[in-house]
Scaffold this motif. Sequence first.
Motif, PDB file in Angstrom:
ATOM      1  N   VAL A 114      39.399  14.269  27.593  1.00  0.00           N
ATOM      2  CA  VAL A 114      39.425  13.807  28.974  1.00  0.00           C
ATOM      3  C   VAL A 114      39.453  12.279  28.976  1.00  0.00           C
ATOM      4  O   VAL A 114      38.785  11.637  28.174  1.00  0.00           O
ATOM      5  CB  VAL A 114      38.190  14.339  29.750  1.00  0.00           C
ATOM      6  N   VAL A 115      40.226  11.714  29.895  1.00  0.00           N
ATOM      7  CA  VAL A 115      40.301  10.262  30.036  1.00  0.00           C
ATOM      8  C   VAL A 115      38.946   9.740  30.500  1.00  0.00           C
ATOM      9  O   VAL A 115      38.412  10.182  31.511  1.00  0.00           O
ATOM     10  CB  VAL A 115      41.404   9.872  31.047  1.00  0.00           C
ATOM     11  N   GLU A 116      38.387   8.797  29.743  1.00  0.00           N
ATOM     12  CA  GLU A 116      37.085   8.217  30.081  1.00  0.00           C
ATOM     13  C   GLU A 116      37.181   6.751  30.478  1.00  0.00           C
ATOM     14  O   GLU A 116      36.205   6.164  30.914  1.00  0.00           O
ATOM     15  CB  GLU A 116      36.124   8.348  28.885  1.00  0.00           C
ATOM     16  N   GLY A 117      38.344   6.123  30.291  1.00  0.00           N
ATOM     17  CA  GLY A 117      38.491   4.725  30.667  1.00  0.00           C
ATOM     18  C   GLY A 117      39.940   4.310  30.767  1.00  0.00           C
ATOM     19  O   GLY A 117      40.810   4.886  30.114  1.00  0.00           O
ATOM     20  N   LEU A 118      40.182   3.308  31.622  1.00  0.00           N
ATOM     21  CA  LEU A 118      41.516   2.747  31.808  1.00  0.00           C
ATOM     22  C   LEU A 118      41.451   1.229  31.681  1.00  0.00           C
ATOM     23  O   LEU A 118      40.473   0.610  32.096  1.00  0.00           O
ATOM     24  CB  LEU A 118      42.073   3.096  33.190  1.00  0.00           C
ATOM     25  N   ARG A 119      42.513   0.648  31.146  1.00  0.00           N
ATOM     26  CA  ARG A 119      42.638  -0.802  31.044  1.00  0.00           C
ATOM     27  C   ARG A 119      43.957  -1.201  31.695  1.00  0.00           C
ATOM     28  O   ARG A 119      45.013  -0.656  31.381  1.00  0.00           O
ATOM     29  CB  ARG A 119      42.641  -1.229  29.578  1.00  0.00           C
ATOM     30  N   CYS A 120      43.887  -2.151  32.631  1.00  0.00           N
ATOM     31  CA  CYS A 120      45.088  -2.635  33.318  1.00  0.00           C
ATOM     32  C   CYS A 120      45.762  -3.712  32.482  1.00  0.00           C
ATOM     33  O   CYS A 120      45.091  -4.530  31.847  1.00  0.00           O
ATOM     34  CB  CYS A 120      44.717  -3.213  34.675  1.00  0.00           C
ATOM     35  N   PHE A 145      49.284  -0.184  41.029  1.00  0.00           N
ATOM     36  CA  PHE A 145      48.598  -1.442  40.732  1.00  0.00           C
ATOM     37  C   PHE A 145      49.138  -2.119  39.479  1.00  0.00           C
ATOM     38  O   PHE A 145      48.577  -3.097  39.022  1.00  0.00           O
ATOM     39  CB  PHE A 145      47.098  -1.183  40.572  1.00  0.00           C
ATOM     40  N   GLY A 146      50.208  -1.578  38.906  1.00  0.00           N
ATOM     41  CA  GLY A 146      50.786  -2.123  37.684  1.00  0.00           C
ATOM     42  C   GLY A 146      50.586  -1.180  36.515  1.00  0.00           C
ATOM     43  O   GLY A 146      50.172  -0.028  36.682  1.00  0.00           O
ATOM     44  N   ARG A 147      50.868  -1.675  35.318  1.00  0.00           N
ATOM     45  CA  ARG A 147      50.745  -0.844  34.118  1.00  0.00           C
ATOM     46  C   ARG A 147      49.286  -0.676  33.728  1.00  0.00           C
ATOM     47  O   ARG A 147      48.516  -1.629  33.741  1.00  0.00           O
ATOM     48  CB  ARG A 147      51.505  -1.471  32.944  1.00  0.00           C
ATOM     49  N   VAL A 148      48.907   0.556  33.375  1.00  0.00           N
ATOM     50  CA  VAL A 148      47.573   0.849  32.863  1.00  0.00           C
ATOM     51  C   VAL A 148      47.714   1.673  31.594  1.00  0.00           C
ATOM     52  O   VAL A 148      48.730   2.303  31.352  1.00  0.00           O
ATOM     53  CB  VAL A 148      46.685   1.608  33.885  1.00  0.00           C
ATOM     54  N   GLU A 149      46.650   1.626  30.799  1.00  0.00           N
ATOM     55  CA  GLU A 149      46.622   2.375  29.551  1.00  0.00           C
ATOM     56  C   GLU A 149      45.251   3.011  29.395  1.00  0.00           C
ATOM     57  O   GLU A 149      44.237   2.417  29.770  1.00  0.00           O
ATOM     58  CB  GLU A 149      46.904   1.434  28.385  1.00  0.00           C
ATOM     59  N   VAL A 150      45.216   4.200  28.857  1.00  0.00           N
ATOM     60  CA  VAL A 150      43.945   4.873  28.596  1.00  0.00           C
ATOM     61  C   VAL A 150      43.230   4.103  27.484  1.00  0.00           C
ATOM     62  O   VAL A 150      43.771   3.909  26.400  1.00  0.00           O
ATOM     63  CB  VAL A 150      44.161   6.348  28.201  1.00  0.00           C
ATOM     64  N   SER A 151      42.017   3.655  27.778  1.00  0.00           N
ATOM     65  CA  SER A 151      41.249   2.865  26.815  1.00  0.00           C
ATOM     66  C   SER A 151      40.161   3.674  26.127  1.00  0.00           C
ATOM     67  O   SER A 151      39.768   3.356  25.007  1.00  0.00           O
ATOM     68  CB  SER A 151      40.609   1.664  27.507  1.00  0.00           C
ATOM     69  N   HIS A 152      39.646   4.713  26.791  1.00  0.00           N
ATOM     70  CA  HIS A 152      38.560   5.525  26.255  1.00  0.00           C
ATOM     71  C   HIS A 152      38.868   7.003  26.478  1.00  0.00           C
ATOM     72  O   HIS A 152      39.364   7.370  27.543  1.00  0.00           O
ATOM     73  CB  HIS A 152      37.234   5.199  26.947  1.00  0.00           C
ATOM     74  N   VAL A 153      38.572   7.841  25.495  1.00  0.00           N
ATOM     75  CA  VAL A 153      38.743   9.280  25.622  1.00  0.00           C
ATOM     76  C   VAL A 153      37.483   9.994  25.142  1.00  0.00           C
ATOM     77  O   VAL A 153      36.769   9.493  24.276  1.00  0.00           O
ATOM     78  CB  VAL A 153      39.960   9.831  24.832  1.00  0.00           C
ATOM     79  N   ILE A 190      46.755  -6.860  35.757  1.00  0.00           N
ATOM     80  CA  ILE A 190      45.669  -7.503  36.494  1.00  0.00           C
ATOM     81  C   ILE A 190      44.418  -7.458  35.621  1.00  0.00           C
ATOM     82  O   ILE A 190      44.301  -6.607  34.745  1.00  0.00           O
ATOM     83  CB  ILE A 190      45.401  -6.827  37.863  1.00  0.00           C
ATOM     84  N   PRO A 191      43.465  -8.361  35.827  1.00  0.00           N
ATOM     85  CA  PRO A 191      42.257  -8.377  34.992  1.00  0.00           C
ATOM     86  C   PRO A 191      41.242  -7.331  35.448  1.00  0.00           C
ATOM     87  O   PRO A 191      40.275  -7.640  36.143  1.00  0.00           O
ATOM     88  CB  PRO A 191      41.725  -9.803  35.157  1.00  0.00           C
ATOM     89  N   ALA A 192      41.491  -6.069  35.081  1.00  0.00           N
ATOM     90  CA  ALA A 192      40.600  -4.990  35.499  1.00  0.00           C
ATOM     91  C   ALA A 192      40.573  -3.884  34.450  1.00  0.00           C
ATOM     92  O   ALA A 192      41.553  -3.673  33.739  1.00  0.00           O
ATOM     93  CB  ALA A 192      41.054  -4.417  36.832  1.00  0.00           C
ATOM     94  N   ALA A 241      46.190  11.204  33.124  1.00  0.00           N
ATOM     95  CA  ALA A 241      47.035  10.158  32.528  1.00  0.00           C
ATOM     96  C   ALA A 241      47.280  10.502  31.068  1.00  0.00           C
ATOM     97  O   ALA A 241      46.409  11.045  30.394  1.00  0.00           O
ATOM     98  CB  ALA A 241      46.338   8.804  32.636  1.00  0.00           C
ATOM     99  N   PRO A 242      48.478  10.177  30.573  1.00  0.00           N
ATOM    100  CA  PRO A 242      48.751  10.420  29.155  1.00  0.00           C
ATOM    101  C   PRO A 242      47.935   9.468  28.293  1.00  0.00           C
ATOM    102  O   PRO A 242      47.717   8.319  28.668  1.00  0.00           O
ATOM    103  CB  PRO A 242      50.249  10.130  29.029  1.00  0.00           C
ATOM    104  N   ILE A 243      47.466   9.937  27.155  1.00  0.00           N
ATOM    105  CA  ILE A 243      46.636   9.086  26.297  1.00  0.00           C
ATOM    106  C   ILE A 243      47.439   8.380  25.208  1.00  0.00           C
ATOM    107  O   ILE A 243      46.870   7.694  24.382  1.00  0.00           O
ATOM    108  CB  ILE A 243      45.466   9.876  25.672  1.00  0.00           C
ATOM    109  N   ASP A 244      48.764   8.505  25.246  1.00  0.00           N
ATOM    110  CA  ASP A 244      49.568   7.955  24.158  1.00  0.00           C
ATOM    111  C   ASP A 244      50.338   6.695  24.505  1.00  0.00           C
ATOM    112  O   ASP A 244      51.178   6.260  23.729  1.00  0.00           O
ATOM    113  CB  ASP A 244      50.529   9.025  23.642  1.00  0.00           C
ATOM    114  N   GLY A 245      50.088   6.053  25.648  1.00  0.00           N
ATOM    115  CA  GLY A 245      50.783   4.810  25.962  1.00  0.00           C
ATOM    116  C   GLY A 245      50.602   4.408  27.405  1.00  0.00           C
ATOM    117  O   GLY A 245      50.041   5.158  28.202  1.00  0.00           O
TER     118      GLY A 245
END
Length: 80
Positions: free
Chosen positions: A45-51, A31-39, A54-56, A21-25
């Motif tokens: 390397v992507v270490e986390g995602l935030r939706c 499952f909808g829009r997600v954003e990289v939350s942790h690197v 949805i609340p996930a 996943a791109p880390i810039d947006g």
Amino acid sequence: MDRTTGRVAITSHNHGFAVDAPIDGPIETAFGRVEVSHVDLNDQVVEGLRCHDIPAFSVQYHPEAAPGPHDAVDLFDTFA
């Protein structure tokens, strides 16, 4: 590193797999829009995602592994 707060944690993880996943947006997924939350600061390397839709959220490391029992408290506070 938590990209929202800038907080850095020392974690244990296995890079035998990774999220592509791109880390810039935000990006669109099934499952909808997600954003990289942790690197990972060593190799980005992507270490986390935030939706967004949805609340996930997730992290791809073991915050409880070391060095202490309170290292993941921010994640549990967010979850609660």
